[in-house]
Design a protein around this motif. Sequence first.
Motif, PDB file in Angstrom:
ATOM      1  N   ARG A   1       2.873 -10.169   7.851  1.00 14.26           N
ATOM      2  CA  ARG A   1       2.620  -9.269   8.593  1.00 14.26           C
ATOM      3  C   ARG A   1       1.119  -9.238   9.505  1.00 14.26           C
ATOM      4  O   ARG A   1       1.063  -8.943  10.446  1.00 14.26           O
ATOM      5  CB  ARG A   1       2.360  -7.786   7.816  1.00 14.26           C
ATOM      6  CG  ARG A   1       3.802  -7.529   7.424  1.00 14.26           C
ATOM      7  CD  ARG A   1       3.840  -6.125   6.810  1.00 14.26           C
ATOM      8  NE  ARG A   1       5.211  -5.848   6.168  1.00 14.26           N
ATOM      9  CZ  ARG A   1       5.675  -4.696   5.746  1.00 14.26           C
ATOM     10  NH1 ARG A   1       4.567  -3.610   5.746  1.00 14.26           N
ATOM     11  NH2 ARG A   1       7.008  -4.531   5.262  1.00 14.26           N
TER      12      ARG A   1
ATOM     13  N   GLY B   1       6.155  -1.968  -8.899  1.00 10.42           N
ATOM     14  CA  GLY B   1       6.196  -2.897  -7.718  1.00 10.42           C
ATOM     15  C   GLY B   1       4.762  -3.283  -7.489  1.00 10.42           C
ATOM     16  O   GLY B   1       3.696  -2.998  -7.969  1.00 10.42           O
TER      17      GLY B   1
ATOM     18  N   GLN C   1       0.126  -2.709   2.166  1.00  5.89           N
ATOM     19  CA  GLN C   1       0.443  -3.742   0.922  1.00  5.89           C
ATOM     20  C   GLN C   1       0.815  -3.305  -0.486  1.00  5.89           C
ATOM     21  O   GLN C   1       0.512  -3.914  -1.324  1.00  5.89           O
ATOM     22  CB  GLN C   1      -1.129  -4.117   0.705  1.00  5.89           C
ATOM     23  CG  GLN C   1      -2.172  -3.413   0.033  1.00  5.89           C
ATOM     24  CD  GLN C   1      -3.247  -2.753   0.616  1.00  5.89           C
ATOM     25  OE1 GLN C   1      -2.845  -2.540   1.798  1.00  5.89           O
ATOM     26  NE2 GLN C   1      -4.444  -2.635   0.066  1.00  5.89           N
TER      27      GLN C   1
ATOM     28  N   ARG D   1       4.062  -2.540  -3.083  1.00  7.65           N
ATOM     29  CA  ARG D   1       5.548  -2.797  -3.375  1.00  7.65           C
ATOM     30  C   ARG D   1       6.086  -3.862  -2.481  1.00  7.65           C
ATOM     31  O   ARG D   1       7.112  -4.231  -1.869  1.00  7.65           O
ATOM     32  CB  ARG D   1       6.352  -1.570  -2.998  1.00  7.65           C
ATOM     33  CG  ARG D   1       5.841  -0.560  -4.014  1.00  7.65           C
ATOM     34  CD  ARG D   1       6.727   0.715  -3.947  1.00  7.65           C
ATOM     35  NE  ARG D   1       6.447   1.831  -4.654  1.00  7.65           N
ATOM     36  CZ  ARG D   1       6.059   2.003  -5.796  1.00  7.65           C
ATOM     37  NH1 ARG D   1       6.131   1.206  -6.764  1.00  7.65           N
ATOM     38  NH2 ARG D   1       5.478   3.286  -6.297  1.00  7.65           N
ATOM     39  N   MET D   2       5.156  -5.045  -2.282  1.00  4.56           N
ATOM     40  CA  MET D   2       5.509  -6.205  -1.479  1.00  4.56           C
ATOM     41  C   MET D   2       4.886  -7.346  -2.007  1.00  4.56           C
ATOM     42  O   MET D   2       3.569  -7.284  -2.455  1.00  4.56           O
ATOM     43  CB  MET D   2       5.576  -5.937  -0.157  1.00  4.56           C
ATOM     44  CG  MET D   2       4.101  -6.036   0.486  1.00  4.56           C
ATOM     45  SD  MET D   2       4.086  -6.021   2.331  1.00  4.56           S
ATOM     46  CE  MET D   2       4.940  -4.178   2.648  1.00  4.56           C
TER      47      MET D   2
ATOM     48  N   GLU E   1       4.410 -11.505   2.384  1.00  5.39           N
ATOM     49  CA  GLU E   1       4.924 -10.510   3.217  1.00  5.39           C
ATOM     50  C   GLU E   1       3.484 -10.044   3.758  1.00  5.39           C
ATOM     51  O   GLU E   1       3.616  -9.857   4.905  1.00  5.39           O
ATOM     52  CB  GLU E   1       5.743  -9.265   2.626  1.00  5.39           C
ATOM     53  CG  GLU E   1       6.057  -8.459   3.598  1.00  5.39           C
ATOM     54  CD  GLU E   1       6.799  -9.076   4.711  1.00  5.39           C
ATOM     55  OE1 GLU E   1       7.027  -8.369   5.795  1.00  5.39           O
ATOM     56  OE2 GLU E   1       7.747  -9.919   4.624  1.00  5.39           O
TER      57      GLU E   1
END
Length: 71
Positions: A20, A47, A9, A11-12, A16
């Motif tokens: 996933r 991020g 979990q 840098r997204m 997203e």
Amino acid sequence: MQFGLDGRQQRMPFAEIVARARLADEVGFDGVWGFDHFQPMYGEGPGECFEGTPRSRRSPGVTSRVRLGLP
């Protein structure tokens, strides 16, 4: 034997992370696991990084079968 997926979990965006977890649920994983750090563990620059407890609290209803948790 059970299989889990590392949620990664960092840098997204949260969308997203949700995608996933849903994919893991659809393909038959038993769990999706995250970490409990406030900062990304690797990589450079800024991020998003969702600490484990708030991430877990935002996740109910995201999956129907797979377990979500922290190691």
